[in-house]
Structures are given as structure tokens and as C-alpha cells.
Design a protein around this motif. Structure first.
Motif, short mmCIF file in Angstrom:
data_model
loop_
_atom_site.label_atom_id
_atom_site.label_comp_id
_atom_site.label_asym_id
_atom_site.label_seq_id
_atom_site.Cartn_x
_atom_site.Cartn_y
_atom_site.Cartn_z
N ASP A 187 33.39 -13.67 -1.16
CA ASP A 187 34.82 -12.88 -0.91
C ASP A 187 34.60 -11.14 -0.44
O ASP A 187 35.19 -10.66 0.49
CB ASP A 187 35.98 -13.20 -1.96
CG ASP A 187 35.70 -14.71 -2.11
OD1 ASP A 187 35.93 -15.36 -1.13
OD2 ASP A 187 36.75 -14.59 -3.60
N GLU A 188 34.12 -10.84 -1.33
CA GLU A 188 34.03 -9.14 -0.21
C GLU A 188 33.02 -8.99 0.56
O GLU A 188 33.79 -8.47 1.46
CB GLU A 188 32.96 -8.71 -2.12
CG GLU A 188 33.31 -7.40 -1.79
CD GLU A 188 32.37 -6.03 -2.52
OE1 GLU A 188 31.96 -5.17 -1.90
OE2 GLU A 188 32.19 -6.53 -3.60
N PHE A 189 32.30 -9.74 0.42
CA PHE A 189 31.51 -9.98 1.75
C PHE A 189 32.74 -10.11 3.51
O PHE A 189 32.45 -9.59 4.07
CB PHE A 189 30.59 -10.88 2.18
CG PHE A 189 29.80 -11.01 3.20
CD1 PHE A 189 28.61 -10.55 4.20
CD2 PHE A 189 29.86 -12.40 4.44
CE1 PHE A 189 28.00 -10.37 5.55
CE2 PHE A 189 29.62 -12.92 4.99
CZ PHE A 189 29.12 -11.54 5.59
N LYS A 190 33.37 -11.59 2.77
CA LYS A 190 33.80 -11.89 4.29
C LYS A 190 35.54 -11.16 4.88
O LYS A 190 35.72 -11.06 5.22
CB LYS A 190 34.95 -12.75 3.21
CG LYS A 190 34.00 -13.69 3.49
CD LYS A 190 34.98 -15.55 2.99
CE LYS A 190 33.32 -16.60 2.18
NZ LYS A 190 34.11 -17.34 1.65
N ALA A 191 35.73 -9.95 3.52
CA ALA A 191 37.16 -8.65 4.36
C ALA A 191 36.09 -7.66 4.01
O ALA A 191 36.29 -6.31 4.65
CB ALA A 191 37.53 -8.56 2.49
N ALA A 192 34.92 -7.43 4.35
CA ALA A 192 34.21 -5.84 4.38
C ALA A 192 33.76 -5.66 5.98
O ALA A 192 33.24 -5.54 6.23
CB ALA A 192 32.24 -6.23 3.84
N GLU A 193 34.81 -4.98 6.62
CA GLU A 193 34.96 -4.24 7.69
C GLU A 193 35.77 -3.88 7.85
O GLU A 193 37.77 -4.35 7.54
CB GLU A 193 34.92 -5.33 9.01
CG GLU A 193 34.49 -4.64 10.08
CD GLU A 193 34.31 -6.18 11.12
OE1 GLU A 193 33.66 -5.77 12.48
OE2 GLU A 193 33.36 -7.21 11.11
N THR A 194 35.49 -2.55 8.69
CA THR A 194 36.62 -0.95 8.90
C THR A 194 37.38 -1.90 9.87
O THR A 194 37.58 -2.07 10.96
CB THR A 194 36.10 -0.28 8.96
OG1 THR A 194 35.95 0.23 9.92
CG2 THR A 194 35.66 0.25 7.54
N ALA A 195 38.88 -1.20 10.20
CA ALA A 195 39.47 -1.13 11.72
C ALA A 195 38.82 -1.36 12.76
O ALA A 195 39.25 -1.37 14.00
CB ALA A 195 41.39 -0.39 10.88
N GLY A 196 38.18 0.16 12.62
CA GLY A 196 37.27 0.38 13.59
C GLY A 196 36.08 -0.45 13.93
O GLY A 196 34.98 0.00 14.89
N GLY A 197 35.62 -1.55 13.31
CA GLY A 197 34.79 -2.21 13.65
C GLY A 197 32.70 -1.58 13.10
O GLY A 197 32.35 -2.15 12.68
N TYR A 198 33.88 -0.83 12.24
CA TYR A 198 32.67 -0.28 11.15
C TYR A 198 32.22 -1.01 10.31
O TYR A 198 33.36 -1.16 9.57
CB TYR A 198 32.10 1.61 11.35
CG TYR A 198 32.56 2.11 12.50
CD1 TYR A 198 31.26 2.36 13.39
CD2 TYR A 198 33.85 2.44 12.56
CE1 TYR A 198 31.20 3.15 14.27
CE2 TYR A 198 33.56 3.53 13.96
CZ TYR A 198 32.39 3.51 14.87
OH TYR A 198 32.75 3.51 15.44
N ALA A 199 31.09 -0.67 10.07
CA ALA A 199 30.72 -1.31 8.24
C ALA A 199 31.52 -0.37 7.09
O ALA A 199 30.90 0.43 7.50
CB ALA A 199 28.83 -1.56 7.81
N LYS A 200 31.46 -0.76 6.10
CA LYS A 200 32.49 -0.23 4.38
C LYS A 200 31.52 -0.15 3.82
O LYS A 200 30.60 -1.80 3.28
CB LYS A 200 33.70 -0.30 4.49
CG LYS A 200 34.18 -2.04 3.95
CD LYS A 200 36.22 -1.88 3.48
CE LYS A 200 35.44 -2.63 2.73
NZ LYS A 200 36.98 -2.97 3.00
N GLU A 201 31.51 0.46 3.09
CA GLU A 201 30.57 0.87 2.16
C GLU A 201 30.84 -0.16 0.84
O GLU A 201 32.77 -0.39 0.25
CB GLU A 201 31.13 2.56 1.13
CG GLU A 201 29.81 2.55 0.08
CD GLU A 201 29.30 3.98 -0.56
OE1 GLU A 201 28.44 4.55 -0.75
OE2 GLU A 201 30.30 4.49 0.68
N MET A 202 30.20 -1.05 0.12
CA MET A 202 30.74 -2.27 -0.76
C MET A 202 30.66 -1.39 -2.09
O MET A 202 29.53 -0.40 -2.78
CB MET A 202 29.21 -3.10 -0.73
CG MET A 202 28.87 -3.64 1.36
SD MET A 202 30.83 -4.11 1.66
CE MET A 202 30.49 -6.33 0.87
N SER A 203 30.82 -2.44 -3.29
CA SER A 203 30.97 -2.14 -4.45
C SER A 203 29.54 -2.50 -4.75
O SER A 203 28.10 -2.54 -4.25
CB SER A 203 31.75 -3.07 -5.03
OG SER A 203 31.05 -4.81 -5.06
#
Length: 384
Positions: A219-235
Motif C-alpha cells: 500500500d505504501e508503494f501505491k501511494a509513493a509519489e509527490t504531486a510534482g511527479g518526484y519520488a518521495k522518501e519511504m518509511s
């Protein structure tokens, strides 16, 4: 009177690119601008002074910046260089603002209006100005070329009467612009390619290039993207699960290419020495994030390091390793942005502070750091 644009020669010994091309000089002069190119500016990109002169530019020395209204550069000018710029001049470059607050303060104090090309918003209008994409695209290509040079084996499968040489296995970590180009280039060279990324959208892009996608798809993977299209830091939990999957996969690879960057943060560590130790002798790892601290443990900026028997390539300025192509694209990025700042009737600067491109990229103006990400907005609130 028409504005004067000065093309500076880069002072950094690692910088081979130049902030103009013959074509961009022709177009700037066609706009009615006076273009001055510092002698030797194009040497690293194989553009001789004569070519710039034939395109309509005047050749000058560093002192030519003193009267320039606009200074175009690849990298942020040094404190010594800005002393030679006139107050109020516009400076456009890759400014590398994160963590360099003192340098920004010096630019502001000098009265310069500075624009950071790497802060260009990722919107349709600005696609032609996107230096991160134009340069990352080339870096991804060059990463594979550098890896193949050091690999000392064939990349594609070779079938001969004497036997079959298996195709090299290439794993690309990070499927942004650089990563996707690395995948495409490795595939063109005949490698068996796999890739990973924390952004769900990357899965389809990776598959479209004929590579296998490797990721823990929770589930975390499925939500892992910022509004600008960049990767965000994961838990930390996700990182641990992903690291376990990646570690097993890396042990079977010949070449690993890492491209992961998070804007304004140190590069995330993706490959440990323990992972490298599981790779076969003669394996290669290319760290495209080495200038931001690196994705690979043991990587050294500007060097090829031997880490647990793996050659870890940590070249600086990888796009600059193919400087002629990199400069051509960067010059187009700059020209496209500069055109939005010019009054074509008056042939002079006409910067609209309400323009979304100006708001996104302007770092300093009128003696202050004005960008909200680097203290500008906080300063304004504090004054209120």
C-alpha cells in the motif's frame, strides 16, 4: 538600447559544457540582442570561438561581464566572478541552491537577479526549458556506455560455433529520466534489463521499454509519489523490505546503475557493501548520484573505486562527459527561458514577477533572497 547577453567560460575544472550553442547565438542575435562570448568558453564542447563569431557573437574576455545585462552560465558563479558583474544583471544557470545559503546571500548582496534553471516547474509550457530532464537523459545514456567500457565482457548474447556468451544482466535503480534512458540504452546494447523505483507509475514505463520491474508493491508503494511527479522518501519499514528484495536481485546482476535523487536532500543509500560483495567478480556499479552523497556505499566522487571486488564508477558531471550534446540541449533550455524574459519589440529585458516560471525559478532580486524555499518567504513574514 538592446540588451547584452554574456556567455561565460566555466571556471570549474570539471565543467566541460557551455551555456550557448551556435544555433542559440544565431537566435539571440536574430532577436536583436547583443551577444558576447568569452574566449574559450566552448572549448570543452568542441565549439571554437570562430564558430560563435560566425554566428553573430562578439568575442570577449571575462571583463565583458561588467557591462552585460544577462549572464548565461552552466554553473553558479563563484564569489570572485560575481564581483565582475554589474549590479542588476540577470544571471541564469544551474544554481545548485540546496545547502548553499551563503552563496545565495552573496548573489543577493551583489544586487544580481538570479534564476535557477533546475527549479523550472514541470508543466507543459516549460518542457523545453527542463534542464534536469535534458541533462539526466544524457547522463542515463552515458552511464551505460561507461559501464560497458569497464565491464570487459560483451553486453549482448553472442552465439558462435565456439559457444554462447550470455547477455549481460543490468539492473537500473530509479526509473526517472536518467533511469529510463539507461534502461533503453542497455536494451539497445542487448542486455537483459530490470529496474526498480518507488513510484507506481514507473512500473508501466519500465515495462514499455522491455525491462522487468522489481519492487515490493504494498500500500505504501501505491501511494509513493509527490504531486510534482518526484519520488518521495519511504518509511524505514518499506526501505527494509525493498532492500531485502533488491539485495537478492543484485546478487544475480552484472551491472547495477543507480539514479535515485530526492530534491533538497542527500541521495538515499540503496546499495550496501554487503550487497556488492554478493556480486560476481568483474561486476560494475555506476552511481549517478555520487555528487549528492551517492546511492552506493563506498562510491567516491570523481573516481572508479574497487568496493568488495566491484568497480564502482562515481564520475562527476556525467552529462558533461558528452559535452557537445549536453551543451546543445542546455543552450536550447536557456534560450527558451530567456525568450520569455525579453520584450521582443524593445529588445530589452522585461521580467514579469507574476509569471509562473519567474516565480518558480527566481532566487535573488533587488538585494534579497526571494525564493520561498530558501528563506525568501520566511524573511518577508518576519518583516511584516
Amino acid at each position: 538600447m538592446a540588451s547584452t547577453v554574456f556567455i561565460a567560460k566555466e571556471s570549474d575544472s570539471d565543467e566541460t559544457r557551455v551555456a550557448a550553442s551556435v544555433d542559440s547565438v544565431k537566435k539571440m542575435t536574430a532577436l536583436g540582442l547583443n551577444v558576447v562570448v568569452q574566449k574559450g568558453a566552448g572549448a570543452g564542447s568542441k565549439v571554437p570561438d570562430e564558430a560563435f563569431a560566425e554566428a553573430g557573437a562578439k568575442l570577449g574576455t571575462a571583463t565583458g561581464a561588467k557591462t552585460a545585462d544577462v549572464v548565461l552560465r552552466v554553473r553558479r558563479p563563484t564569489d570572485a566572478e560575481i564581483k565582475g558583474y554589474k549590479k542588476g544583471a540577470v544571471v541564469i544557470a544551474i544554481m545548485d541552491p540546496y545547502g548553499n545559503e551563503k552563496a545565495l546571500a552573496a548573489l543577493a548582496k551583489a544586487g544580481l537577479t538570479c534564476f535557477a534553471m533546475e527549479l523550472m516547474p514541470r508543466i507543459t509550457r516549460a518542457q523545453v526549458m527542463d534542464v534536469l530532464s535534458s541533462q539526466a537523459n544524457l547522463a542515463g545514456y552515458q552511464a551505460v556506455i561507461d559501464a560497458s567500457h569497464e565491464f570487459e565482457r560483451a553486453m549482448p548474447m553472442m552465439m558462435t560455433a565456439a559457444g554462447t556468451v550470455p547477455a549481460a544482466k543490468v539492473f537500473v535503480m530509479g526509473a526517472g529520466v536518467a533511469g529510463l534512458q539507461a534502461i533503453a540504452t542497455a536494451r539497445r546494447l542487448g542486455a537483459v534489463v530490470s529496474a526498480t523505483d518507488v513510484r507506481p507509475a514507473a512500473k508501466e514505463q519500465v515495462a514499455s521499454l522491455g525491462a522487468k520491474f522489481i519492487a515490493v508493491e504494498d500500500d505504501e508503494f501505491k501511494a509513493a509519489e509527490t504531486a510534482g511527479g518526484y519520488a518521495k522518501e519511504m518509511s524505514k519499514e518499506y526501505q527494509a523490505k525493498q532492500a531485502e528484495l533488491v539485495a537478492d536481485h543484485i546478487s544475480k546482476q552484472d551491472i547495477v546503475i543507480t539514479t535515485a535523487l530526492i530534491p533538497g536532500r542527500p541521495a538515499p543509500k540503496l546499495v550496501s557493501k554487503a550487497m556488492l560483495k554478493t556480486m560476481k567478480p568483474g561486476s560494475i556499479c555506476v552511481d549517478l548520484a555520487v555528487e549528492r552523497g551517492g546511492n552506493v556505499e563506498g562510491a567516491k566522487a570523481g573516481e572508479i573505486a574497487d568496493v568488495e571486488g566491484v568497480r564502482v564508477i562515481g564520475y562527476n558531471n556525467v552529462a558533461g562527459r558528452i559535452a557537445a550534446s549536453a551543451s546543445q540541449l542546455y543552450a536550447k533550455n536557456l534560450l527558451s527561458f530567456l525568450e520569455t524574459l525579453i520584450n521582443k519589440d524593445e529588445k530589452t529585458l522585461a521580467i514579469d514577477p507574476e509569471d509562473e516560471l519567474v516565480k518558480a525559478t527566481m532566487l535573488t532580486h533587488d538585494g534579497k533572497v526571494v525564493h520561498p524555499n530558501f528563506g525568501g518567504a520566511d524573511d518577508a513574514k518576519g518583516d511584516a
